[in-house]
Design a protein around this motif. Structure first.
Motif, PDB file in Angstrom:
ATOM      1  N   SER A   1     -11.276   8.183  -3.857  1.00 39.04           N
ATOM      2  CA  SER A   1     -11.977   7.091  -3.166  1.00 39.04           C
ATOM      3  C   SER A   1     -11.070   5.873  -3.013  1.00 39.04           C
ATOM      4  O   SER A   1     -11.121   5.162  -2.002  1.00 39.04           O
ATOM      5  N   LEU A   2     -10.205   5.620  -4.010  1.00 38.54           N
ATOM      6  CA  LEU A   2      -9.263   4.502  -3.929  1.00 38.54           C
ATOM      7  C   LEU A   2      -8.262   4.723  -2.811  1.00 38.54           C
ATOM      8  O   LEU A   2      -7.921   3.795  -2.062  1.00 38.54           O
TER       9      LEU A   2
ATOM     10  N   GLN B   1      -5.668  -0.713   5.197  1.00 38.97           N
ATOM     11  CA  GLN B   1      -4.741  -1.814   4.930  1.00 38.97           C
ATOM     12  C   GLN B   1      -3.297  -1.321   4.875  1.00 38.97           C
ATOM     13  O   GLN B   1      -2.388  -1.969   5.403  1.00 38.97           O
TER      14      GLN B   1
ATOM     15  N   THR C   1     -10.015   4.042   0.436  1.00 33.43           N
ATOM     16  CA  THR C   1     -10.275   2.606   0.600  1.00 33.43           C
ATOM     17  C   THR C   1      -9.018   1.855   1.006  1.00 33.43           C
ATOM     18  O   THR C   1      -9.063   0.935   1.830  1.00 33.43           O
TER      19      THR C   1
ATOM     20  N   ALA D   1     -12.085  -3.488   5.787  1.00 31.74           N
ATOM     21  CA  ALA D   1     -11.002  -3.076   4.886  1.00 31.74           C
ATOM     22  C   ALA D   1      -9.620  -3.577   5.291  1.00 31.74           C
ATOM     23  O   ALA D   1      -8.649  -3.333   4.582  1.00 31.74           O
TER      24      ALA D   1
END
Length: 321
Positions: A2-3, A10, A6, A155
């Motif tokens: 999930s990191l 970016q 996420t 994000a």
């Protein structure tokens, strides 16, 4: 996992910004190689000169108290124009002194001359700044508007100066492509790249066209130097070595001599570095960190050159018949 997901938007944006920076510098290598089949290793220092011209103007304006009085985008245009003019003229001077007398010599000879010109320019910039400011590690003064951050979705967070880098790189790529393919001087540049002797017999001043090519390549490097300083702040006479090496890698990756190829190669290299720096440690449990990003970047170059020696979009050089 999930990191990783996420972080993805970016990291993608950071890689694109870095890639466009490499692409801007790579345009100078591509212009010169496309005409002379010469790797201008002094281009890194020509790029650095643009960065120093920009910081000197900003520091002078700040000392005089005028920095905040000038509209930011007018200031940016003036800095880029000054950097392009200084670096373009330096590139023409380097061509006249270090390369033109060796034209026609074995390729190793101008290559050694290019490396010598690179070392000379590094120390010349360091000497000048040491005498002028008693320091040659300089920091770009902050321009508040360019430091503002813009939120794109949930994000992605990007500074305005990063957007300036992207837009400037795209505008320069399009302008350079149109100039080379749609103007009389551009047609002359392509003719000289194809066959210097025949171009000369057709009435083209080969020396002048080569000087114009160096002028344009140097100007691209100067603009990149100013934008690099605005983006990353700290510069010194040796700042150009690593970005110059990466930009040369980007030019080869995309197809040396190919203008769109320089842009594609820069973006691919920038994305690879950004993802390596952000994900490598997470994926290997800390065994490998961001310091290994260069290994992956150059490993990719080796693989591509093995299976596609002319680069991603193909090398553009003169074909002798």
């Amino acid at each position: 996992m999930s990191l990783l997901i996420t972080m993805f938007p970016q990291v993608l944006m950071d890689g694109i910004v870095l890639g466009f920076m490499y692409a801007l510098i790579a345009l100078g290598y591509t212009m010169v190689y496309g005409v002379l089949q010469l790797i201008n290793f002094a281009h890194s220092e020509i790029f650095v000169l643009g960065a120093f011209v920009g910081v000197e103007i900003l520091l002078s304006l700040k000392a005089a108290g005028y920095l905040s009085a000038i509209p930011p985008f007018v200031l940016l245009f003036a800095l880029v124009a000054a950097g392009m003019a200084a670096s373009g003229l330096l590139a023409v001077l380097v061509e006249r002194v270090a390369y033109r007398p060796l034209r026609g010599a074995p390729r190793l000879v101008p290559l050694i001359s290019a490396i010598g010109a690179s070392f000379f320019l590094q120390d010349a910039i360091r000497l000048f700044e040491s005498l002028w400011r008693n320091a040659f590690y300089l920091t770009y003064p902050s321009v508040e508007l360019f430091d503002r951050r813009i939120r794109l979705g949930a994000a992605i967070d990007i500074s305005l100066k990063s957007l300036v880098v992207i837009v400037s790189a795209l505008l320069m790529l399009i302008s350079l492509q149109l100039f080379v393919n749609r103007t009389k001087v551009g047609k002359a540049i392509r003719a000289v790249a194809e066959d210097q002797m025949t171009a000369s017999l057709m009435g083209i001043d080969v020396n002048r066209i080569i000087s114009v090519t160096f002028l344009i390549g140097g100007a691209m490097g100067g603009a990149a130097g100013v934008l690099f300083g605005i983006q990353y702040s700290l510069i010194n006479p040796y700042t150009g070595f690593i970005p110059g090496l990466k930009a040369f890698t980007a030019a080869v990756l995309g197809g040396i001599g190919n203008i769109p190829g320089a842009m594609v190669g820069g973006i691919v290299l920038g994305l690879l570095e950004a993802f390596s720096a952000s994900y490598l440690s997470l994926l290997t449990g800390g065994a490998f960190g961001a310091e290994y990003k260069d290994i992956l970047a150059f490993s990719l170059l080796i693989v591509i050159l093995i299976f596609r020696p002319r680069g991603l979009l193909g090398e553009i050089v003169a074909e002798k018949t």
